[in-house]
Design a protein around this motif. Sequence first.
Motif, PDB file in Angstrom:
ATOM      1  N   LYS A 215      -7.241   8.079   8.910  1.00 49.98           N
ATOM      2  CA  LYS A 215      -5.790   7.987   8.758  1.00 49.98           C
ATOM      3  C   LYS A 215      -5.412   7.004   7.647  1.00 49.98           C
ATOM      4  N   GLU A 216      -6.150   5.886   7.537  1.00 48.64           N
ATOM      5  CA  GLU A 216      -5.854   4.925   6.487  1.00 48.64           C
ATOM      6  C   GLU A 216      -6.068   5.529   5.101  1.00 48.64           C
ATOM      7  N   PHE A 217      -7.117   6.315   4.946  1.00 48.03           N
ATOM      8  CA  PHE A 217      -7.355   6.920   3.637  1.00 48.03           C
ATOM      9  C   PHE A 217      -6.333   8.014   3.348  1.00 48.03           C
ATOM     10  N   ALA A 218      -5.918   8.752   4.364  1.00 45.80           N
ATOM     11  CA  ALA A 218      -4.862   9.751   4.157  1.00 45.80           C
ATOM     12  C   ALA A 218      -3.566   9.078   3.728  1.00 45.80           C
ATOM     13  N   ASP A 219      -3.218   7.966   4.363  1.00 52.27           N
ATOM     14  CA  ASP A 219      -2.024   7.219   3.959  1.00 52.27           C
ATOM     15  C   ASP A 219      -2.166   6.678   2.539  1.00 52.27           C
ATOM     16  N   TYR A 220      -3.379   6.268   2.180  1.00 46.95           N
ATOM     17  CA  TYR A 220      -3.607   5.744   0.837  1.00 46.95           C
ATOM     18  C   TYR A 220      -3.394   6.824  -0.216  1.00 46.95           C
ATOM     19  N   ILE A 221      -3.857   8.052   0.059  1.00 48.60           N
ATOM     20  CA  ILE A 221      -3.669   9.145  -0.895  1.00 48.60           C
ATOM     21  C   ILE A 221      -2.192   9.425  -1.087  1.00 48.60           C
ATOM     22  N   GLN A 222      -1.430   9.464   0.005  1.00 45.61           N
ATOM     23  CA  GLN A 222       0.002   9.726  -0.110  1.00 45.61           C
ATOM     24  C   GLN A 222       0.716   8.601  -0.837  1.00 45.61           C
ATOM     25  N   ALA A 223       0.342   7.349  -0.549  1.00 43.09           N
ATOM     26  CA  ALA A 223       0.986   6.219  -1.225  1.00 43.09           C
ATOM     27  C   ALA A 223       0.629   6.188  -2.705  1.00 43.09           C
ATOM     28  N   GLU A 224      -0.600   6.532  -3.039  1.00 43.97           N
ATOM     29  CA  GLU A 224      -1.017   6.554  -4.439  1.00 43.97           C
ATOM     30  C   GLU A 224      -0.237   7.613  -5.214  1.00 43.97           C
ATOM     31  N   MET A 248      -0.681  18.894  -1.492  1.00 39.97           N
ATOM     32  CA  MET A 248      -0.876  17.612  -0.840  1.00 39.97           C
ATOM     33  C   MET A 248      -1.982  16.803  -1.505  1.00 39.97           C
ATOM     34  N   ASN A 249      -3.073  17.472  -1.895  1.00 36.85           N
ATOM     35  CA  ASN A 249      -4.230  16.770  -2.423  1.00 36.85           C
ATOM     36  C   ASN A 249      -4.311  16.788  -3.938  1.00 36.85           C
ATOM     37  N   THR A 250      -3.342  17.374  -4.617  1.00 39.78           N
ATOM     38  CA  THR A 250      -3.324  17.410  -6.076  1.00 39.78           C
ATOM     39  C   THR A 250      -2.041  16.765  -6.566  1.00 39.78           C
ATOM     40  N   PRO A 251      -2.041  16.149  -7.749  1.00 36.66           N
ATOM     41  CA  PRO A 251      -0.835  15.459  -8.226  1.00 36.66           C
ATOM     42  C   PRO A 251       0.308  16.429  -8.469  1.00 36.66           C
ATOM     43  N   PRO A 294      -6.795  -2.133  -2.158  1.00 35.01           N
ATOM     44  CA  PRO A 294      -6.465  -1.672  -3.508  1.00 35.01           C
ATOM     45  C   PRO A 294      -5.013  -1.942  -3.858  1.00 35.01           C
ATOM     46  N   ARG A 295      -4.765  -2.194  -5.126  1.00 35.43           N
ATOM     47  CA  ARG A 295      -3.425  -2.434  -5.641  1.00 35.43           C
ATOM     48  C   ARG A 295      -3.026  -1.286  -6.560  1.00 35.43           C
ATOM     49  N   PHE A 296      -1.725  -0.939  -6.549  1.00 40.68           N
ATOM     50  CA  PHE A 296      -1.224   0.104  -7.412  1.00 40.68           C
ATOM     51  C   PHE A 296      -0.774  -0.487  -8.741  1.00 40.68           C
TER      52      PHE A 296
END
Length: 311
Positions: A215-224, A248-251, A294-296
Amino acid sequence: MKHGINQRKLGRMPAHRIALLRNLVSALLHHETIKTTLPKAKEAARMAEKIITLGKKGTNPSRSKAMAYLMPPHNSPSPIASSSSSSSSLLEAENDDEHFVPPKSLLPKLFDELSLRYAERPGGYTRIHKFGRRQGDNAPHAIVTLVDGPRDLKFEMLAREVGKSSLDLLEQKGGKLEEVGEGWEGLKPRTRLQVEKVLKYKSEGERREFKVKAKEFADYIQAEESAYGGVRSPNVSPDTPAYRRPGMNTPKTGRLLHAGERLSGVSTHTTGLGLARGALARTPRGRQNVDKSPRFWGQARLPEGVSAEVV
């Protein structure tokens, strides 16, 4: 009749080969993750399986065999203790994270910790990850790890794969990641099979940890994606095939990222190579409590005691 084919010769004489394997197996049991060439990794993993089996038996003959094989010699003091001339230098060496202090004996870890960890597992205590080729002679590299340990790479990388794959399921059903059942619906058959293998001998707490990591990595992808959506210039052509269209998984804006590519400001630890390197590295002295999240783009880590308003 063929003789001498029970193991690889590794280009060494018998005495040198036996000493090499003893050293590799001892390092694997101590660090639980080592990097070496692929032929050495296969032989070291094979011998480590036998040593762990001796630890599970727990008998006096098995203890004697393990004591005779593992290094360093269990009756001799630590090399640092024999070479240090003062107690202050010995204490300083033990407190330094960059200075390796070998254990005096691996028997307590083998017959107590590892035997309990693999009590229910009938075999397969090691896992080999191919790690490219070595610069210079182009020899194939590999990472050998003990399964179900704190430095198990597959547990971490598979959790990220589940988190990434679950975004498609969330987009279709509009649910939450916690609602995905233990059957891991929506995953590819191969990914689901790997999840079942990794979690087969895990406890309930470790299963919950796996879902938290996903779940943390899924949230990270969405936030990124939301953080970098306006930074990249849009150049997605309308003639792009359906399987390449933004989802969802592509920019949703900008060009598609290639394998291994990272955006500016994104740490390398989010990639598979960075994950493997981080698992093999030791934390420098005085940086055990440093925030490594990680920082954006546009964000920075502020020194301790300095607030954002002051900056």
